[in-house]
Scaffold this motif. Structure first.
Motif, short mmCIF file in Angstrom:
data_model
loop_
_atom_site.label_atom_id
_atom_site.label_comp_id
_atom_site.label_asym_id
_atom_site.label_seq_id
_atom_site.Cartn_x
_atom_site.Cartn_y
_atom_site.Cartn_z
N THR A 112 -6.82 6.67 -3.08
CA THR A 112 -7.67 6.00 -3.59
C THR A 112 -7.58 4.48 -3.94
O THR A 112 -8.50 3.48 -3.94
N LEU A 113 -6.43 4.09 -4.44
CA LEU A 113 -5.89 3.06 -5.08
C LEU A 113 -5.87 1.95 -3.85
O LEU A 113 -6.49 0.98 -4.05
N PRO A 114 -5.34 1.84 -2.71
CA PRO A 114 -5.39 1.20 -1.75
C PRO A 114 -6.92 1.01 -1.12
O PRO A 114 -7.20 -0.01 -0.36
N VAL A 115 -7.48 2.04 -0.94
CA VAL A 115 -9.06 2.06 -0.44
C VAL A 115 -9.91 1.07 -1.55
O VAL A 115 -10.51 0.17 -0.78
N LEU A 116 -9.75 1.34 -2.68
CA LEU A 116 -10.40 0.69 -3.46
C LEU A 116 -10.10 -1.12 -3.35
O LEU A 116 -10.95 -1.96 -3.78
N THR A 117 -8.63 -1.00 -3.26
CA THR A 117 -8.05 -2.59 -3.40
C THR A 117 -8.80 -2.97 -2.25
O THR A 117 -9.21 -4.31 -2.30
#
Length: 299
Positions: A112-117
């Protein structure tokens, strides 16, 4: 920012913090999801769905500059920090739920972190080719996140007593290293720090209050117990600021994006303490009123 802090100090700080998390985890913490699926599902929904929406709304409302807006979205996508367990213990939350949420959310954040970033960069920055994710460094960061956790869990499995003895020293070391990272991020922008606090301080404080509030109020409204709601509040309100800073500095290579996490890392501890006092006093007052009502009925 000084390259030594980025290349050496920041990975060490993150590794120590995640090793400390691993020392407190057992496989049962992951299996506990099946025992409290409702509590875990509600807390994760608050963290993964509501919190990014809250952050997005705030950065739009305050009309932040694109780089700082991306920094806040990275912060919103970061999992709960290990300090949430300590706060939950101090204010009588469900610490077991905290540990489970931290474990599960840290694993989910790998996706989720790279996706939202990526979403934040594409939405807020017109020319994303100049500031984008470097996936080789992203893998390095998550290796620093996952490997120390696994090592810590192996240490606990092999020697639970040693893990218990090391828990306090590692927590202290984690807090000190987190402070150094935050101070380092601010020092690198010392010429602009007053402007950043003026620009970001209020929204960071509001985001912290809203994170704690969402994490507490939504679970209570959906039927979770007081101690579960307290645990959820701390888990969602106390972020792994070091991971957010590492994402901004090491993976993306942009200092301004790390400022929201650095400022939040300073403000979240006193705000979380006040939150703990408020919800604990509220719970005590509620228990007193309930006891008084029962006494009156028995007369």
């Amino acid at each position: 920012m000084d390259s030594a802090l980025i290349s050496v100090g920041l990975p060490i700080a993150l590794a120590v913090i995640m090793f400390g998390l691993g020392l407190s985890l057992t496989p049962a913490d992951f299996r506990r999801v099946g025992q409290s699926p409702k509590a875990v599902a509600i807390a994760l929904a608050c963290q993964l769905l509501l919190l990014p929406l809250v952050a997005f709304g705030l950065v739009k409302l305050f009309d932040l500059s694109p780089l700082l807006a991306v920094g806040f979205m990275i912060l919103a996508a970061s999992p709960g920090g290990t300090t949430a367990n300590l706060y939950s213990h101090l204010f009588r939350g469900d610490v077991a739920l905290n540990i489970t949420l931290t474990a599960i959310n840290s694993v989910i954040a790998i996706i989720t972190l790279p996706v939202l970033t990526n979403f934040a960069i594409s939405h807020f920055i017109d020319d994303s080719s100049r500031v984008g994710l470097q996936y080789d460094k992203l893998l390095q960061v998550f290796a620093i996140v996952v490997v120390p956790v696994v090592i810590g869990m192996l240490v606990r499995r092999r020697s639970p007593r040693f893990a218990d003895r090391m828990d306090r020293p590692v927590r202290i070391a984690s807090a000190v290293l987190l402070l150094l990272v935050v101070l380092g991020a601010m020092l690198s922008e010392r010429d602009n720090i007053a402007d950043y606090f003026a620009e970001v301080g209020l929204i960071a404080a509001l985001f912290c209050v809203l994170s704690l509030g969402v994490g507490y109020v939504v679970p209570r409204a959906l039927g979770l117990s007081e101690d579960q709601a307290v645990a959820s509040g701390f888990e969602i309100g106390i972020h792994n600021s070091t991971l957010a800073i590492a994402m901004a500095l090491t993976v993306i290579g942009n200092t301004q994006m790390s400022i929201p996490a650095a400022v939040y890392g300073v403000l979240m501890f006193p705000i979380a303490a006040v939150f703990g006092v408020v919800v604990r006093n509220r719970a005590v007052a509620g228990a007193t009123d309930e006891k008084r009502s029962l006494d009156q009925r028995s007369r």
